[in-house]
Design an enzyme around this catalytic site. Sequence first.
Site, PDB file in Angstrom:
ATOM      1  CE1 TYR A 109      -6.520 -34.008  -1.791  1.00  0.00           C
ATOM      2  CE2 TYR A 109      -7.158 -31.768  -2.364  1.00  0.00           C
ATOM      3  CZ  TYR A 109      -6.965 -32.752  -1.411  1.00  0.00           C
ATOM      4  OH  TYR A 109      -7.234 -32.499  -0.090  1.00  0.00           O
ATOM      5  CD1 TRP A 111      -9.828 -30.219  -4.670  1.00  0.00           C
ATOM      6  CD2 TRP A 111     -11.480 -28.840  -5.208  1.00  0.00           C
ATOM      7  NE1 TRP A 111     -10.553 -29.983  -3.532  1.00  0.00           N
ATOM      8  CE2 TRP A 111     -11.580 -29.142  -3.840  1.00  0.00           C
ATOM      9  CE3 TRP A 111     -12.422 -27.981  -5.794  1.00  0.00           C
ATOM     10  CZ2 TRP A 111     -12.593 -28.609  -3.028  1.00  0.00           C
ATOM     11  CZ3 TRP A 111     -13.420 -27.452  -4.986  1.00  0.00           C
ATOM     12  CH2 TRP A 111     -13.497 -27.773  -3.611  1.00  0.00           C
TER      13      TRP A 111
END
Length: 759
Positions: A109, A111
Site C-alpha cells: 500500500y 505507506w
Amino acid sequence: MTEHRPHSSHYGAFHAAHHPGEDRLSLRPDPGDPEPSPLLRNLPAFSRARVDRPYVRRGWLTRGPGPDPERGRDAFVPVEWDEVVPLLARELDRVRTTHGNSAIFGGSYGWGSAGRFHHAQSQVHRFLNHLGGYTRSVNTYSLGASRNLLSHVVGDDRSIVEPTSYLVLAEHTELFVCFGGMPAKNSQVNAGGVSRHTAAGQLRAARARGARFVLVSPLRDDLADDLDAEWIAPLPGTDTALLLALAYVLLVERRYDAAFCATHVTGFDVFRDYVLGGADGVPKTPAWAAAVCGVPADRIAPLAREMAAHRTLVSLSWSLQRAHRGEQPIWAGIALAALLGQIGLPGGGFGHGYGATAGTGAGLLPYGLPTLPQGTNPVPDFIPVARIADLLLRPGESYEYDGQRLTYPDTRLVYWTGGNPFHHHQDLARLRRAFTRPDTVVVHEPFWTATARHADLVLPATTTLEREDLGAARQDPVLIAMHRVAEPRGQARDDYAIFADLAHELGVGEAFTEGRTARQWLAHLYEGWRADLPPEHRPTEDFDAFWRAGRVTLTGRRTRHTLYERFRADPKRHPLATPSGRIELYSATVASFGYDDCPGHPAWLPPPAPDPEFPLWLVANNPATRLHSQLDHGPHSAAAKVAGREPVRVHPEDAAALGLTEGEVVRLRSAVGSCLAAVVLSDALRPGVLQLATGAWFDPSAPEVATCVHGNPNALTADVGTSRLAQGCTGQHTRVAVERLTAPPPPVRAHQPPPIASR
C-alpha cells in the site's frame, strides 16, 4: 549509535539516537517545524510484537502449498535465511510456470516508509516485474471513488494532487464551507514526509483575517475549535442531499453564475432539470433535504445565499467518498461550486482533500524526486484495490469497473510488503476467509500484524530507523538524508536485501540489483535525479556533501493551481481533459455505462432502508494517535486506549438511553460482525452517531465474544464497492447496535507474537 542523526517519517523530520544499553530511543523533532506531530512519540516502539527472524507456518511447512482454513490460526516454525530463500524461490517459480504470472498478486500500500528507495511498493513491484509480472491493484482506499469520477467530470485528478495552497486561501477565501471538515489530526501526515506542519497555522491566519468557517459533519471536531466554526451536523452519508438543496436555492433564486455555466460547464440543463424535479418529480428543496439529512430547512437557504455573496471555498473531504455511492457528494460539490461560478478565482471554487494530509494545500514542486525504477509489468490483470477479498474468493468471475467488464484472475500466491490489509479492508471476517484460499501468502513485516499472522512465510523486515534512505515528498521543500539510527533487530533485513537474495536464487539477481548495494543505489538515484533537474533547481551538493549535511533545500514549489485559472480565463485555449473540454455536470460517457448506481449526473441515491436491529450510525474515521495502523503498540497510540482497547465515542444522550458508563467495555454489532471497544462520552457528536477510529490491530482471538476484541471497526463495515464506476471503499460508515457485556471481556492479544512451534 548514541549520536543524534537526521531521519524522516510520514509524520515529520527529526533527529534520533539509539541508546543500546538501555534499549531506548531519544528523539528531537526538527527545530524548523512550527507544530511537530505528536505521532513521533510512537517511534520508540520496541516490543514483543517484533518479528525477530524468518518464520514459516507449520501447516504450510508440513503439508506444502494449498488453500488452508488454518491460515491465521496456525503456529509458526522458526527457520534460517538459507532455508527460507530457496524455499520461497521454488514456490514463486512453481506458481509462475504452472499457473502464469497473473496468478501472483503483488500487494503493497505504499505507506511503509517515507524513504524513496526502501519504498516497499516500489521494491516488491520491481522484483515481481523481473520475474515476468504480477496482478496489481489500482487506486487507493483513501480515494477509490474520487479519481475515477474526477477523470470524467474535470478530466484528471490535479485538483487533488495540486490544489490551491493554504497561502492563497488564507489571503482570499471569505467563507470556508467544509463538507467532512478539515481535521487537524490528518494534517499531521504526508506520504514521503513533511518538514514543516503549516496547515493549522494557515487556517488560523484566515480566521484572523476575518474568514468564516462552516463545518458540515456529524463530528464537531472535524474542524479545529480555534476556527470558531458554525457546526451543521447532517446524518452520516447524506451530504449529497444537502449539496443538491443548496444548488436548488441558487437555481430558483437565480443566484447562480449563468455566464460561467454557459461557457465553462456542459450538462447544466440536465443537472438543473434533475435538481428542480423535472427528471424524477422530486424537487430537491431544502424541505426535502431536511427530511433526508436532518439539517433544518431554514438553515439551508441562508447558507446558499451566503455562499453566493462571498468568495467561497466548497471543501470536500476524502471521507465523503468512502461511503455508499461515494462518487455522488464529490460530483454534487463540484456542481455547486460551478453554479457559484468561482472556480479559477483565488480562494474560490472547490477543493478535494484539504485536511487529508499535510501536503494537501502545501504547494507542489514542478519536478519529480529520486525514485527507484520499477520496470514494466507485462501482466494486464488488475483489481480496484478495495476488491482484494473478491479477487481471492471469486476467481474467474466477472465484475464491472469504469465502463469495463473484467475478470478476477485465479490467484495462487499473494506477496505483500509494506502494508496491512487487515487495517484497510472491510468485513474482516470475510477477508480472513479470503486469505485461506491462495496456495501461499508471503509477507515482509517488522511486526506481527494480523496480515503477518495470516501468512505462510513471514520474513523479518527492518524498520525505517534501521536503514538508510532518501526522504522526500513533492509537497515539501526539503530532501532529507535518512541516516541509520539503530542496528537491525534479530535477523531482520531490508526489503531490498531480501529481494536481492531471491532474485539471485531465481537467476535475475544482476538485473534486479544492477550490481549495487543499497548505499550505492542511494547515491545513484540522487546523482541521476540531480543531473536531470533544470539548472535553476539543481542542488549544488553532490551526494557525499548532501549526506554529511543531512538535507538539501528544494526550490520552486508552486502555490497556485494554475489549471483552473487558465481554464477560467479562456476555456477554449485551455480546455479541461474531458470530452467537452468543460466541467461535466452531465457526463455522456458515464451515462453510457448504464449504471443505476452511478448515473450520468450527480444524484441522491439513498442507501438501503435501515434495519431497526442496528439503530445507531458508526463513523469509522482515521485515528488521531497513529498513521493508519502503524505502530499501534507505540506509546502515543497506547496512551489513548481505554482498558487496553480502542475507545468508542458515544453522545451522553445515547449513553443515558443505553445505560452506558464512561470506560465501560461494550460490544458493537453490525450486520457483518462485531467488536469490543471502551466507552468515552462526548458531546462532539450528533446524537445517534458513534465514532470509532480505524487502526487498532485486528484481534480475533475470542470469536465467541466478538469478531475483534481490540476495537477494529472494519470488523463491522461491509465489503461493498461505492458503485460499478469506481468500486471504491465504503468503510466510513455503518449501522450498529451497542450491547453491554455480561462477563468480563477477554484479554487483548493483538500485540503478542503468535504461537511458535518446533518442527
